[in-house]
Design an enzyme around this catalytic site. Structure first.
Site, mmCIF file in Angstrom:
data_model
loop_
_atom_site.group_PDB
_atom_site.id
_atom_site.type_symbol
_atom_site.label_atom_id
_atom_site.label_comp_id
_atom_site.label_asym_id
_atom_site.label_seq_id
_atom_site.Cartn_x
_atom_site.Cartn_y
_atom_site.Cartn_z
ATOM 1 N N ARG A 49 34.522 42.843 42.589
ATOM 2 C CA ARG A 49 33.194 42.377 41.848
ATOM 3 C C ARG A 49 33.378 41.668 43.208
ATOM 4 O O ARG A 49 32.972 40.830 43.348
ATOM 5 C CB ARG A 49 32.771 42.103 40.915
ATOM 6 N N GLY A 136 53.083 28.015 34.158
ATOM 7 C CA GLY A 136 52.635 27.146 35.267
ATOM 8 C C GLY A 136 52.594 25.859 36.218
ATOM 9 O O GLY A 136 53.721 26.160 36.999
ATOM 10 N N GLU A 192 42.329 33.423 24.395
ATOM 11 C CA GLU A 192 41.479 34.328 25.041
ATOM 12 C C GLU A 192 40.613 35.082 23.994
ATOM 13 O O GLU A 192 41.198 34.808 22.766
ATOM 14 C CB GLU A 192 41.890 35.583 25.357
ATOM 15 N N ASP A 203 52.980 37.336 25.418
ATOM 16 C CA ASP A 203 53.200 36.137 26.736
ATOM 17 C C ASP A 203 54.515 35.866 26.765
ATOM 18 O O ASP A 203 55.113 35.361 27.905
ATOM 19 C CB ASP A 203 51.603 35.708 26.425
ATOM 20 N N LYS A 207 58.241 35.670 30.067
ATOM 21 C CA LYS A 207 58.645 34.599 30.597
ATOM 22 C C LYS A 207 60.239 34.241 29.830
ATOM 23 O O LYS A 207 60.434 33.728 31.072
ATOM 24 C CB LYS A 207 58.194 33.313 30.481
#
Length: 430
Positions: A49, A136, A192, A203, A207
């Site tokens: 976008r 992270g 979310e 998820d 990992k």
């Protein structure tokens, strides 16, 4: 001697993580130059976008044609923070074909196609770094594949999803039910709008596949990872855990078999003793417990998601890849020399905590105990409470193959004295 020509970086994706990467590259430009030994320049930003305002990013850098950005001939490194399988996979392979090393935060892609991407990087003589794909900001991938490269890792157990840990922590500390804790996580931005990938363990499984491959020097595909979500965990389960001196976490558990001939990889909720280091991991934090032969037990802890923490890991990889570029070298690639098979969940030796609703009459406990014995599963502890013709029976087993434990549960369901199986949960960390 400082090189004056800048190393040029293409940023693929500019969402929460990408925008933070761009900000740090701009505000810390002088420090990055000093640490790398050459200037590093953001040469283009590919987005979907283009009309969206991106504070601190020169609009002239914005493009919707990521492929053209990679093909223009002056890009040294690509940072992929798009996520998902496509177009990320095609863009990474395009980067390799054009002599561009890649830093990625894409756990789903690496878990599914890591072997092919590593092979493409190796064939091109380029780097593929992905510290940000797991946990992270926590330095984990590089310590496991570099600092522990001379050691033998036998087990990895960790909390690798902040959303699920936040939910379970709230259920534990406040007595909230699953939905109530999920609603709070959503309101605070930890979950979310569609939390399926987190709460169903997808998820964490991605990992787990990446970490298992690194830990055991073998290829572990996403489909090899046993996965069980946490949506059925209840306040009653936490009450049972507390009576055992435990709490409940969604864990990724990777193990090398005792004979060294296979490995297992699994993600599921489990009770762990309050004395275990992972039990004290609160809120949306991540922690990974690594057991190595020479180094012993190591704990890696910190924020496992979010723009700034993930960007920190991305920038760490960027500095390493830039240094490799200047040295005309590459860092460690895939190590899969062991080619160990991944055993199914049924072969895993574990323990169960089983809560049964049973008839409150003589002989029930004996019937249940006989069922366990017939399946070769021994009982560690049992607790029974009864009132008005109904009773609850809580059984904790000794360690046994998961297939035997599952078979026991199915046999218990068929007993006329068992009204139902209220909950089943594995017990870990002892």
């Amino acid at each position: 001697m400082m090189r004056t020509r800048p190393l040029k970086v293409a940023l693929l994706g500019c969402g929460v993580v990408g925008s933070e990467v761009a900000r740090i590259m701009t505000t810390h430009a002088e420090d990055l130059t000093a640490r790398i030994g050459a200037p590093v320049e953001l040469a283009g930003v590919a987005v979907r976008r283009p009309a969206k305002v991106r504070e601190g990013i020169d609009p002239a850098l914005i493009t919707t044609d990521a492929t053209a950005l990679l093909k223009r001939g002056d890009i040294d490194i690509a940072i992929e923070v798009i996520g998902g399988i496509e177009p990320a996979r095609g863009l990474i392979t395009t980067a390799f074909r054009h002599g561009i090393s890649v830093v990625s935060a894409n756990k789903a892609l690496l878990a599914q196609d890591g072997a092919a991407l590593h092979a493409a990087a190796e064939e091109a003589g380029l780097d593929l770094y992905y510290e940000a794909a797991v946990a992270g900001a926590i330095p984990l991938v590089r310590p496991m594949r570099e600092s522990l490269a001379g050691d033998k890792i036998n087990r990895v157990m960790g909390i690798v999803n902040g959303t699920t840990n936040f939910i379970l922590d709230k259920m534990d500390s406040t007595g909230a039910g699953y939905q109530e804790a999920l609603d709070e996580a959503t309101a605070l931005g930890y979950a979310e709008a569609d939390p399926t990938a987190d709460v169903e363990g997808y998820d964490a499984a991605a990992k787990a596949a990446i970490l298992a491959g690194i830990a055991f020097h073998t290829r572990v595909h996403l489909d090899d990872v046993y996965r069980e979500g946490m949506t059925e965990v209840s306040a009653a389960d936490f009450a049972s855990a507390k009576r055992m001196g435990c709490t409940i976490k969604l864990l990724a558990i990777l193990e090398r078999a005792a004979d060294g001939r296979s490995v297992t990889a699994r993600v599921h909720p489990a009770m762990i003793p309050l004395s275990h280091p992972l039990a004290s991991v609160r809120e949306a934090y991540n922690a990974v417990f690594v057991e190595a032969e020479a180094a012993g037990r190591l704990m890696f802890y910190g924020p496992g998601a979010g723009g700034s923490p993930t960007a920190s890991a991305v920038l760490g990889d960027l500095v390493a890849v830039c240094r490799n570029k200047l040295a005309e070298a590459t860092g460690p690639g895939e190590s899969a020399y062991t080619q160990l098979p991944v055993s199914p969940m049924g072969d895993v030796v574990t323990r169960y905590h089983i809560s049964l609703d049973v008839a409150d009459k003589p002989g029930v406990l004996a019937q249940v105990a006989t069922t366990f014995a017939e399946h070769g599963v021994s009982i560690d502890t049992v607790r029974q409470q009864g009132k008005d013709g109904e009773a609850s029976l809580v059984v904790v087993t000794h360690r046994a193959p998961d297939a035997a434990l599952s078979g026991t549960v199915e046999a218990l369901r068929k007993l006329d004295t068992v009204r139902g199986v209220a909950s089943i949960m594995r017990v870990e960390g002892e």
